[in-house]
Design a protein around this motif. Structure first.
Motif, short mmCIF file in Angstrom:
data_model
loop_
_atom_site.label_atom_id
_atom_site.label_comp_id
_atom_site.label_asym_id
_atom_site.label_seq_id
_atom_site.Cartn_x
_atom_site.Cartn_y
_atom_site.Cartn_z
N ILE A 10 0.83 -1.20 0.00
CA ILE A 10 0.00 0.00 0.00
C ILE A 10 0.87 1.26 0.00
CG2 ILE A 10 -1.74 1.29 1.28
CD1 ILE A 10 -2.70 -1.31 -0.11
N ASP A 14 0.68 4.07 -2.86
CA ASP A 14 0.26 5.43 -2.49
C ASP A 14 1.31 6.47 -2.86
OD1 ASP A 14 -2.12 4.51 -1.53
OD2 ASP A 14 -1.55 4.58 0.59
N ASP A 59 -3.20 -5.28 -13.02
CA ASP A 59 -4.66 -5.41 -12.88
C ASP A 59 -5.00 -6.19 -11.62
OD1 ASP A 59 -5.04 -4.00 -15.17
OD2 ASP A 59 -5.30 -5.76 -16.47
N ARG A 62 -4.23 -4.16 -8.39
CA ARG A 62 -5.25 -3.20 -7.96
C ARG A 62 -6.35 -3.89 -7.16
NH1 ARG A 62 -4.06 -0.90 -13.01
NH2 ARG A 62 -5.66 -2.16 -14.05
N GLN A 63 -6.78 -5.04 -7.64
CA GLN A 63 -7.82 -5.79 -6.93
C GLN A 63 -7.32 -6.25 -5.57
OE1 GLN A 63 -9.34 -9.18 -9.10
NE2 GLN A 63 -10.08 -10.16 -7.24
N ALA A 65 -4.88 -4.94 -3.82
CA ALA A 65 -4.62 -3.80 -2.95
C ALA A 65 -5.90 -3.33 -2.26
CB ALA A 65 -3.99 -2.66 -3.74
N ALA A 66 -7.03 -3.36 -2.99
CA ALA A 66 -8.30 -2.95 -2.38
C ALA A 66 -8.65 -3.87 -1.22
CB ALA A 66 -9.40 -2.96 -3.43
N GLU A 67 -8.44 -5.18 -1.41
CA GLU A 67 -8.73 -6.13 -0.34
C GLU A 67 -7.73 -5.98 0.80
OE1 GLU A 67 -8.61 -9.82 -2.39
OE2 GLU A 67 -10.57 -9.56 -3.34
N ARG A 69 -6.28 -3.16 1.72
CA ARG A 69 -6.65 -1.96 2.49
C ARG A 69 -7.76 -2.30 3.50
NH1 ARG A 69 -4.51 2.74 0.25
NH2 ARG A 69 -3.84 2.55 -1.93
N ALA A 70 -8.76 -3.05 3.06
CA ALA A 70 -9.85 -3.42 3.96
C ALA A 70 -9.34 -4.28 5.11
CB ALA A 70 -10.93 -4.17 3.18
#
Length: 305
Positions: A10, A14, A59, A62-63, A65-67, A69-70
């Motif tokens: 992350i 960022d 690709d 990105r998917q 990284a979203a998980e 972050r959560a």
């Protein structure tokens, strides 16, 4: 897979730079590269790619990284919850308080808490019955009523207030001073209704109660004090010199002091499940110190049962 590896991912995304990410995380670039390499090898997929614009996610990156972050947000929330139990006073102090406490009193309490713990954020929630349906993260309840509520609480009295019939001298000079309970029916009556009551009875010093039909019933002690001070009638409400100091107005008198009255209290309640944690004990010390200074009264613990 480790949280430090997810934080490395992350941070790189960022900042768009391994150098900037390593500085943000306060680790060497070698350590950061090692964490990223271990993460990608564990997944068997490429997460990052270097471009002229910096490091960006693939690709799948990105998917993922979203998980990530959560997951990190959940882990951080769990860590904060653990610190709340372990540490004395950290982050946010959540206080629920009774409707009707004079706003000036709440302002004084907030100011004194801020002086003692300037780094502490305070969340103050005002509600009709602050001890009911208690959220799990509640640190402290300030309950203003004649009796302590039932429930699994560690309970302290912060201040006691005599409850009287109060009217302004101007009103009594104009409308007469009642000498009996029956004569009260000839006056404009206002009544405080704490949790569990409806304001339709006057408490008697000798025990029992006297039924009335008040012209105004409210759980707002401050409003009733203001109305009584302004000469709008006789009000049943908690009264004390600190209270009158906080609510200035014309001179007020106690009506039928030998017949009507009882004592109400400002209670501090700490959920029993967390009462022995360092944080809750620190919160109890803080509110007792603050209220002792505000009211100049001894604070006592009420035995259970």
């Amino acid at each position: 897979m480790e949280l430090s590896q997810l934080r490395a991912l992350i941070a790189v995304l960022d900042s768009g730079s391994v150098l900037h990410a390593s500085k943000a995380l306060k680790v060497s670039r070698g350590t950061l590269y090692a964490r990223m390499t271990a993460l990608e090898e564990n997944l068997g997929l490429k997460l990052l790619v270097s471009t002229n614009q910096g490091v960006i996610a693939t690709d799948y990156g990105r998917q993922f990284a979203a998980e990530a972050r959560a997951l990190l947000a959940t882990a951080d929330a769990m860590a904060r919850a653990a610190r709340r139990q372990r540490d004395e006073l950290l982050g946010e102090l959540y206080i629920r308080a009774s409707v009707g406490l004079p706003p000036q009193l709440l302002m004084v309490l907030m100011r004194q808490i801020g002086k003692r713990h300037p780094e502490l954020a305070v969340r103050f929630e005002i509600t009709r019955d602050p001890a009911a349906d208690l959220p799990a993260d509640t640190d402290l309840v300030l309950h203003f009523a004649p009796a302590v509520p039932a429930g699994p609480f560690r309970t302290f009295v912060l201040s006691r207030f005599p409850e009287h019939l109060i009217a302004s001298t101007e009103y009594l000079d104009a409308h007469g001073r009642p000498q009996t309970l029956e004569q009260l029916r000839e006056h404009q009556l206002m009544s405080w209704c704490p949790p569990g009551e409806d304001g339709s009875c006057l408490p008697l010093l000798g025990g029992g109660s006297f039924p009335i039909t008040p012209d105004l019933v409210s759980d707002q002690v401050y409003v009733l004090h203001c109305l009584a001070a302004a000469g709008h009638g006789i009000a049943l409400l908690p009264d004390s010199q600190p209270m009158r100091h906080l609510i200035p107005g014309t001179p007020r008198e106690v009506v039928l002091p030998d017949l009507v009255g009882r004592r109400s209290s400002l209670w501090a309640l700490i959920p029993e499940a967390q009462a022995d944690t360092p944080r809750s004990q620190a919160a109890a010390r803080l509110i007792r110190e603050v209220c002792s200074g505000v009211f100049s009264l001894h604070v006592e613990q009420i035995p259970e049962g």
